[in-house]
Write a protein that holds these residues in place. Structure first.
Motif, mmCIF file in Angstrom:
data_model
loop_
_atom_site.group_PDB
_atom_site.id
_atom_site.type_symbol
_atom_site.label_atom_id
_atom_site.label_comp_id
_atom_site.label_asym_id
_atom_site.label_seq_id
_atom_site.Cartn_x
_atom_site.Cartn_y
_atom_site.Cartn_z
ATOM 1 N N LEU A 33 0.823 -1.224 0.000
ATOM 2 C CA LEU A 33 0.000 0.000 0.000
ATOM 3 C C LEU A 33 0.850 1.263 0.000
ATOM 4 C CD1 LEU A 33 -3.055 -0.579 2.361
ATOM 5 C CD2 LEU A 33 -3.070 -0.170 -0.087
ATOM 6 N N SER A 34 1.942 1.253 0.767
ATOM 7 C CA SER A 34 2.756 2.477 0.873
ATOM 8 C C SER A 34 3.379 2.814 -0.489
ATOM 9 C CB SER A 34 3.835 2.326 1.936
ATOM 10 O OG SER A 34 4.557 1.141 1.703
ATOM 11 N N THR A 35 3.791 1.760 -1.230
ATOM 12 C CA THR A 35 4.369 1.989 -2.566
ATOM 13 C C THR A 35 3.309 2.568 -3.497
ATOM 14 O OG1 THR A 35 5.513 -0.087 -2.119
ATOM 15 C CG2 THR A 35 5.799 0.834 -4.304
ATOM 16 N N ILE A 36 2.101 2.001 -3.425
ATOM 17 C CA ILE A 36 1.002 2.478 -4.281
ATOM 18 C C ILE A 36 0.666 3.933 -3.934
ATOM 19 C CG2 ILE A 36 -1.457 2.148 -4.788
ATOM 20 C CD1 ILE A 36 -0.861 -0.908 -4.281
ATOM 21 N N ALA A 37 0.660 4.236 -2.614
ATOM 22 C CA ALA A 37 0.341 5.603 -2.180
ATOM 23 C C ALA A 37 1.379 6.591 -2.703
ATOM 24 C CB ALA A 37 0.272 5.657 -0.654
ATOM 25 N N ARG A 38 2.649 6.187 -2.681
ATOM 26 C CA ARG A 38 3.700 7.076 -3.204
ATOM 27 C C ARG A 38 3.491 7.330 -4.699
ATOM 28 N NH1 ARG A 38 7.486 4.907 0.596
ATOM 29 N NH2 ARG A 38 7.949 3.145 -0.758
ATOM 30 N N ALA A 39 3.097 6.246 -5.423
ATOM 31 C CA ALA A 39 2.881 6.387 -6.871
ATOM 32 C C ALA A 39 1.699 7.315 -7.153
ATOM 33 C CB ALA A 39 2.639 5.004 -7.489
ATOM 34 N N LEU A 40 0.670 7.230 -6.324
ATOM 35 C CA LEU A 40 -0.531 8.042 -6.556
ATOM 36 C C LEU A 40 -0.337 9.506 -6.160
ATOM 37 C CD1 LEU A 40 -3.327 5.648 -5.249
ATOM 38 C CD2 LEU A 40 -3.077 6.442 -7.591
ATOM 39 N N GLY A 41 0.519 9.729 -5.183
ATOM 40 C CA GLY A 41 0.659 11.083 -4.642
ATOM 41 C C GLY A 41 -0.331 11.299 -3.500
ATOM 42 N N GLU A 42 -0.072 12.327 -2.661
ATOM 43 C CA GLU A 42 -0.846 12.518 -1.426
ATOM 44 C C GLU A 42 -2.322 12.773 -1.693
ATOM 45 O OE1 GLU A 42 1.314 15.653 0.440
ATOM 46 O OE2 GLU A 42 2.995 14.350 1.000
ATOM 47 N N GLU A 43 -2.608 13.643 -2.684
ATOM 48 C CA GLU A 43 -4.006 14.025 -2.893
ATOM 49 C C GLU A 43 -4.838 12.842 -3.377
ATOM 50 O OE1 GLU A 43 -6.692 17.403 -5.126
ATOM 51 O OE2 GLU A 43 -4.509 17.555 -5.207
ATOM 52 N N ARG A 44 -4.329 12.114 -4.370
ATOM 53 C CA ARG A 44 -5.103 10.979 -4.887
ATOM 54 C C ARG A 44 -5.203 9.850 -3.856
ATOM 55 N NH1 ARG A 44 -3.880 8.789 -10.497
ATOM 56 N NH2 ARG A 44 -5.877 7.808 -10.056
#
Length: 587
Positions: A33-44
């Motif tokens: 999840l943390s990797t996916i969150a980094r890829a999406l960026g904070e807002e998304r």
């Protein structure tokens, strides 16, 4: 895939993987999840990922547990503390699931997030969450709520604080025992955040409700609360409110509650102070030592030394010692074992005369106990008694028991005794050791069990370190070398092991004159296992002896072994020869 679609990709893949039938795939995607969150960026992450996780109704506990854990460290990925509140909804859902470990992890993550949130956010988001859970229809939500009050309470305004206290009070009287248990478990944490004035009124009335609960599982958790609350209250309040509860609990009809009291009594004594301990808690402790349930006696016996340290020696001799005498002949071997593991610590507390008169007979009866663990627990703590009464008295009474244990039919008992021999040797001194225990140490080298023989070889090394090479040269080395002609190859092998361990301790001179010739003779043994072990030992001797000895004695023996018909012998001999060459090159 075009660049326009790229940012959509991680969330689409995550959705696919989280709906996959394969649990391992679902687990892996949650752990990423943390990797996916980094890829999406904070807002998304805030707008798409977290809402998706809130709606994700996976029914596998392992996936939910991983999710609860991941979300606890997710604050940096949603834009820092300012946006921490967006993590609360998915965790709130996880607080209501049936599986206990998922709820516990969700509560832990909520506490971690709550402790970092700003005060205004706590009031706007966190406290309403706690209130929703506490009023939850399903008991799981109410259980989880109990673990969150200590985070919510400090930042609440006064009106809300009153409301939170009354909600906690309702949870302490909940219909479901599981909720009351959670309330009892967390009461200490919650009480630590409550103001002193409310502590005496509100918290103490909640505590009293829990101590009178009809479920023993709730009452025994309230015992732990006694110690926690005792540390928060003034001593006089502690005596007024906590002491009567402890005394009642020590006579509770449920043995589990009495067991908890026996376990916690030492901490409770610290809370109430010395005078009430003498007048009220000593009789309670004596009752527990004489309890009719073995488990309670085990817990009480294990605390006997700690308890005696709080009292003066006279009180200990008058009240506690008679119970200790009874326990030393208790019908349960586990009670005797628990007593044996701590009784030695009583010697320094009681002093020399009382130890000789009162404790020594108890030690002796425990040393002759039929149960090996009891005897071992005594022997492992002998140094505490030795300091008080001296070695002569100790050795007269102790030796028969050691000899008996050294020949015990259970090999694990023999093994444990061997491990204590160096400790005993350092306590008893060289003279006593030579007379009584030297022969035993040699006898173990010929035990039928390999673990015993190996431990015996290690034991000889530790003794040589303790008493010095000259002593070892007189008392160990000749006997070990005599065994090298034993007809059984396994016993010859243990001689090699002993020599390899003794050589570094004995030093170069003795190794060259006594140990090395034996190794050269053994290199001509008919058994391949002996020969390749000789090669290993010779390799270990290279750093110990002089370079000239390596060339004149060790190398020729290894060259002979390197031409042996057996492949393993050749392998280890060549390895040792390479080691010699390496040393030569480096020097």
């Amino acid at each position: 895939m075009s660049m326009v679609d790229e940012p959509l990709y991680p969330i689409a893949v995550l959705i696919d993987e989280l709906k996959n039938d394969d649990i391992q795939l679902r687990l892996n995607s949650i752990r990423r999840l943390s990797t996916i969150a980094r890829a999406l960026g904070e807002e998304r992450t805030r707008k798409e990922l977290i809402p998706f996780l809130s709606e994700n109704n996976d029914d596998d506990d392992e996936v939910l547990l991983a999710m609860a854990e991941e979300l606890g460290v997710f604050i940096p990925y949603v834009g820092g503390v300012d946006h921490a509140h967006v993590l609360l909804p998915p965790l709130e859902t996880l607080c209501t699931v049936e599986e206990t470990c998922v709820r516990d992890k969700a509560v832990e993550s909520l506490c971690r997030i709550g402790s970092q949130m700003r005060e205004t956010d706590l009031v706007d988001w966190f406290i309403p969450l706690v209130k929703r859970l506490a009023a939850g229809e399903w008991f799981t939500a109410r259980v989880s709520a109990c673990g969150l009050f200590h985070i919510a309470y400090p930042s609440a305004p006064d009106m809300l604080k009153t409301e939170l206290r009354s909600m906690y009070s309702q949870l302490c009287q909940d219909d479901m025992p599981m909720v009351r248990r959670a309330a009892a478990t967390n009461l200490g944490k919650f009480a630590a955040t409550v103001e002193a004035a409310n502590l005496k009124t509100d918290i103490m009335s909640m505590f009293e409700d829990l101590t009178q609960d009809d479920q023993d599982s709730v009452r025994l958790l309230a015992v732990e609360g006694c110690a926690a609350l005792g540390k928060l209250l003034e001593p006089q309040d502690c005596v007024a409110h906590i002491l009567p509860v402890i005394v009642n609990f020590s006579q509770d009809k449920s043995w589990r509650v009495r067991y908890m009291v026996a376990n916690q009594l030492y901490e409770l004594c610290e809370a109430v102070g010395p005078e009430p301990t003498r007048t009220d808690l000593v009789p309670a402790y004596v009752r527990l030592l004489r309890d009719n349930e073995a488990e309670v006696r085990i817990a009480a016996a294990g605390k006997v030394t700690k308890f005696c340290r709080i009292l003066n020696p006279e009180l200990a001799i008058q009240h506690i010692l008679p119970c200790v005498k009874e326990l030393s002949s208790d019908s349960s071997q586990h009670v005797r074992s628990a007593l044996a593991s701590v009784i030695m610590g009583m010697a320094p507390v009681l002093g020399k005369d009382a130890t000789i008169e009162q404790l020594l007979p108890i030690f002796l009866s425990l040393l002759k106990d039929e149960f090996p663990d009891v005897r071992l627990n005594i022997i492992s703590k002998l140094d505490q008694v030795n300091q008080v009464i001296g070695i002569d008295l100790l050795s007269q009474s102790l030796l028969p028991a050691i000899v008996e244990l050294a020949e015990d039919r259970h090999w694990r008992v023999r093994l444990a005794i061997i491990e204590y021999i160096p400790l005993l040797a350092s306590q008893l001194g060289v003279g006593f050791f030579d007379d009584k225990l030297g022969a035993l140490c040699m006898q173990w080298l010929q035990d039928k069990v390999y673990s015993i023989r190996d431990a015996a070889a290690n034991n000889l090394k530790r003794l040589a370190e303790e008493f010095g090479p000259e002593w070892a040269m007189q008392h160990i080395v000749p006997q070990v070398l005599d065994m090298v002609n034993n007809p059984h190859y396994l016993y010859r092998m243990i001689v090699l092991r002993a020599i390899s361990l003794l050589a570094p301790v004995m030093g170069s001179e003795i190794t060259c004159s006594k140990l090395l010739p034996v190794m050269v003779t053994a290199s001509k043994d008919r058994v391949p296992n002996i020969k390749f072990n000789v090669a290993k030992v010779l390799q270990s001797m290279i750093p110990i002896v002089d370079q000239s000895v390596v060339e004149s004695t060790i190398r020729p023996a290894l060259v002979d072994l390197a031409e042996d018909p057996d492949v393993d012998v050749r392998f280890f001999a060549n390895q040792a020869l390479q080691s010699i060459d390496h040393v030569m090159m480096s020097s």
